[in-house]
Design a protein around this motif. Structure first.
Motif, PDB file in Angstrom:
ATOM      1  N   SER A  14       0.731  -1.193   0.048  1.00 26.46           N
ATOM      2  CA  SER A  14      -0.052  -0.062  -0.104  1.00 26.46           C
ATOM      3  C   SER A  14       0.935   1.302   0.165  1.00 26.46           C
ATOM      4  CB  SER A  14      -0.634  -0.183   1.203  1.00 26.46           C
ATOM      5  OG  SER A  14      -0.007   0.079   2.392  1.00 26.46           O
ATOM      6  N   GLU A  16       0.968   3.588   2.215  1.00 29.47           N
ATOM      7  CA  GLU A  16       1.764   3.643   3.455  1.00 29.47           C
ATOM      8  C   GLU A  16       3.181   2.727   3.795  1.00 29.47           C
ATOM      9  OE1 GLU A  16      -1.354   3.138   3.092  1.00 29.47           O
ATOM     10  OE2 GLU A  16      -2.721   4.033   4.701  1.00 29.47           O
ATOM     11  N   GLN A  17       3.016   1.453   2.912  1.00 32.77           N
ATOM     12  CA  GLN A  17       4.147   0.759   3.218  1.00 32.77           C
ATOM     13  C   GLN A  17       5.136   1.254   2.312  1.00 32.77           C
ATOM     14  OE1 GLN A  17       3.167  -0.693   5.847  1.00 32.77           O
ATOM     15  NE2 GLN A  17       4.382  -2.589   5.119  1.00 32.77           N
ATOM     16  N   PRO A  39       2.707  -5.656  -5.157  1.00 34.64           N
ATOM     17  CA  PRO A  39       1.926  -5.414  -3.886  1.00 34.64           C
ATOM     18  C   PRO A  39       1.423  -6.935  -3.251  1.00 34.64           C
ATOM     19  CG  PRO A  39       1.477  -3.893  -5.448  1.00 34.64           C
ATOM     20  CD  PRO A  39       2.325  -5.026  -6.231  1.00 34.64           C
ATOM     21  N   ARG A  42      -2.551  -6.562   2.133  1.00 36.28           N
ATOM     22  CA  ARG A  42      -2.675  -5.259   2.835  1.00 36.28           C
ATOM     23  C   ARG A  42      -3.025  -5.933   4.334  1.00 36.28           C
ATOM     24  NH1 ARG A  42      -6.178  -1.952  -1.001  1.00 36.28           N
ATOM     25  NH2 ARG A  42      -6.690  -4.191  -1.240  1.00 36.28           N
ATOM     26  N   ASP A  46      -7.171 -10.370   2.195  1.00 36.93           N
ATOM     27  CA  ASP A  46      -6.811  -9.652   0.884  1.00 36.93           C
ATOM     28  C   ASP A  46      -5.974 -10.357  -0.120  1.00 36.93           C
ATOM     29  OD1 ASP A  46      -6.762  -6.975  -0.611  1.00 36.93           O
ATOM     30  OD2 ASP A  46      -4.679  -6.496   0.376  1.00 36.93           O
ATOM     31  N   ARG A  76      -5.550  -0.814  -7.262  1.00 32.30           N
ATOM     32  CA  ARG A  76      -4.389  -1.002  -6.181  1.00 32.30           C
ATOM     33  C   ARG A  76      -3.304  -0.103  -6.714  1.00 32.30           C
ATOM     34  NH1 ARG A  76      -4.140  -5.910  -3.084  1.00 32.30           N
ATOM     35  NH2 ARG A  76      -2.090  -5.079  -2.201  1.00 32.30           N
ATOM     36  N   GLU A  79      -4.298   3.471  -6.206  1.00 32.18           N
ATOM     37  CA  GLU A  79      -4.148   4.167  -4.935  1.00 32.18           C
ATOM     38  C   GLU A  79      -2.890   4.446  -4.389  1.00 32.18           C
ATOM     39  OE1 GLU A  79      -8.203   1.686  -3.709  1.00 32.18           O
ATOM     40  OE2 GLU A  79      -6.314   0.993  -2.475  1.00 32.18           O
ATOM     41  N   ILE A  80      -1.821   3.654  -4.535  1.00 29.93           N
ATOM     42  CA  ILE A  80      -0.560   3.739  -4.240  1.00 29.93           C
ATOM     43  C   ILE A  80       0.064   5.069  -4.829  1.00 29.93           C
ATOM     44  CG2 ILE A  80       1.800   2.851  -4.231  1.00 29.93           C
ATOM     45  CD1 ILE A  80       0.713   0.113  -4.309  1.00 29.93           C
ATOM     46  N   TYR A  83      -1.828   8.030  -3.054  1.00 28.09           N
ATOM     47  CA  TYR A  83      -1.059   8.118  -1.815  1.00 28.09           C
ATOM     48  C   TYR A  83       0.411   8.793  -1.735  1.00 28.09           C
ATOM     49  CZ  TYR A  83       0.282   7.041   2.986  1.00 28.09           C
ATOM     50  OH  TYR A  83       0.550   7.162   4.555  1.00 28.09           O
TER      51      TYR A  83
END
Ligand code: ASP
Length: 441
Positions: A14, A16-17, A39, A42, A46, A76, A79-80, A83
């Motif tokens: 993600s 965050e990661q 990826p 999460r 998942d 996915r 989203e990364i 972010y």
């Protein structure tokens, strides 16, 4: 010094990661080569991107719409990207992949896009160069890595760029088509890259703080192993511990590059260092509680014991028995022996369809007085290079099991003394591991 860092799927699952990975890479300027997985999950339940890609391929193959799965994949990555505030042109990438999607497409190409897209995003995020694995990791027609060509190509790339991000898991065949390693293969890419450039260290970043001393499903919160040799690692993984794949350690082992297992979610934790040997550590520490590197084990073995009075004088008897088992294509784990008996310890799975035929064959070729079959046996390995030449370790081990009412059915110790194996009933498996862990760590 250059470090090669490989980040696994959970480390990159993600945005965050991604942020944690960036902090780790920026925290040490020698971390110049970054190898990424696709990826991963999460949270529990998942999906891993690689699994979704294989699923798309299965849908294509059977003529079922893959659209909804591919959209999940696109989502996915988007989203990364958002972010991390990136601008990578994912739409063109998705379009290109879609344009190649047909019933007979190369499944390896599709599966490899998980790493490819993640590396594109990570390269932009780190302000680093993207080095596609198809341009440096080369396979021969036999499907094996062409190390000469691969090493030269990567060295050239590294000499021209201060920081590169490389997708793991795949490379190119001589005709340019994509070929992947087996699942989990980004570890192999990382090790090949580290060996190719003679890295000062290969860091394998994952979601645990190193290799654990025992299975966390059996022992709660086991300590992690600080240092382990490759030989110990092999024993641990053969006996059931989930550690790095053999192929993933071989390139760095060959040139003795220190291999660290580190935790992306706890980067300060020491992790585990793996090396061929630790020449000084036998003197380092003579505390009686530190003999053990780790404990692992496997369930479901069968012991076949042949008893025959006067057996020790009969030349070739064990050979005949081994040949009989070989005819069934069954591997043997251990052959403990006494004066008038010997036993064959075999994984029960391997005997599923041939136990009775094998016993009658053994009776014919060995003519034993009796044959005894003991099923439901577990083998538990206590691994530790520091046990060698230290009197009293096995005594303590057996005494501990005895005082805990665990009946030992079999004992084996390798001549290099880095492993002691005990056989117990399957029902004592968990208890044995716990008792050994708590009394030796
Ligand atoms: N993504 C691939 C897999 O899930 C390779 C890797 O992560 O090492 O197997």
């Amino acid at each position: 010094m250059i470090k090669v860092c490989k980040f696994g799927g959970s480390s990159l699952a993600s945005g965050e990661q991604f942020k944690k990975v960036k902090d780790i890479v920026k925290g040490d300027e020698t971390r110049c080569v970054v190898v990424v997985s696709a990826p991963g999950r999460r949270f529990d339940g998942d999906s891993k991107i690689t699994d979704l890609l294989y699923l798309c391929h299965a849908h294509l193959k059977y003529g079922v719409s893959y659209e909804s799965i591919f959209e999940l994949i696109e989502q996915r990555y988007c989203e990364i990207r958002s972010y991390c505030g990136l601008s990578c042109d994912l739409d063109s990438e998705f379009e290109l992949i879609r344009s190649k999607m047909c019933k007979r497409m190369n499944v390896d190409y599709l599966a490899s896009r998980g790493e490819y897209l993640n590396a594109k995003l990570m390269a932009e995020y780190l302000g680093a160069e993207f080095a596609d694995a198809k341009d440096w990791l080369f396979f021969g027609y036999d499907g094996k890595v062409d190390f000469d060509k691969t090493n030269d190509a990567l060295r050239k790339i590294i000499s021209e760029t201060p920081k590169v991000v490389i997708p793991g898991f795949y490379g190119a065949m001589p005709d340019g088509s994509i070929r992947t390693f087996s699942r989990g293969g980004s570890d192999i890419t990382g090790a090949i890259a580290a060996a190719a450039i003679g890295a000062g260290a290969y860091e394998n970043w994952t979601d645990v703080s190193g290799i654990l001393m025992a299975d966390p499903r059996i022992v709660s919160n086991p300590k992690s192993i600080e240092k382990i040799t490759y030989a110990e690692l092999r024993e641990m993984s053969y006996m059931g511990a989930e550690v790095l794949h053999e192929e993933a350690v071989f390139p760095v082992r060959k040139v003795d590059i220190p291999l660290y297992i580190k935790n992306t979610n706890d980067p300060e934790a020491a992790g585990t260092l793996i090396r061929e040997s630790f020449p000084n550590d036998l003197e380092d520490d003579d505390s009686s509680t530190r003999f053990i590197t780790g404990i692992s084990g496997r369930k479901h073995f069968t012991i076949i014991t042949l008893h025959k009075v006067g057996m020790s004088g009969e030349v070739g008897l064990i050979r005949k028995a081994l040949e009989a088992v070989e005819r069934f294509g069954v591997p043997i784990e251990h052959v403990p022996s006494g004066v008038d008996s010997f036993s064959l310890v075999i994984a029960s799975d391997a005997l599923e369809n041939c136990l009775h035929d094998m016993i009658s064959e053994l009776q014919t070729v060995c003519q034993p007085d009796t044959v005894k079959v003991t099923e439901d046996i577990s083998l538990i390995a206590v691994v530790g290079r520091k046990m060698a030449f230290k009197p009293g370790v096995s005594g303590r081990l057996f005494a501990t099991l005895g005082s805990n009412n665990i009946n030992i059915r079999l004992i084996e110790q390798s001549a290099d003394e880095i492993i002691i194996v005990v056989g117990v009933k399957d029902e004592d498996f968990e208890k044995t591991i716990k008792v050994l862990y708590y009394s030796f760590t």
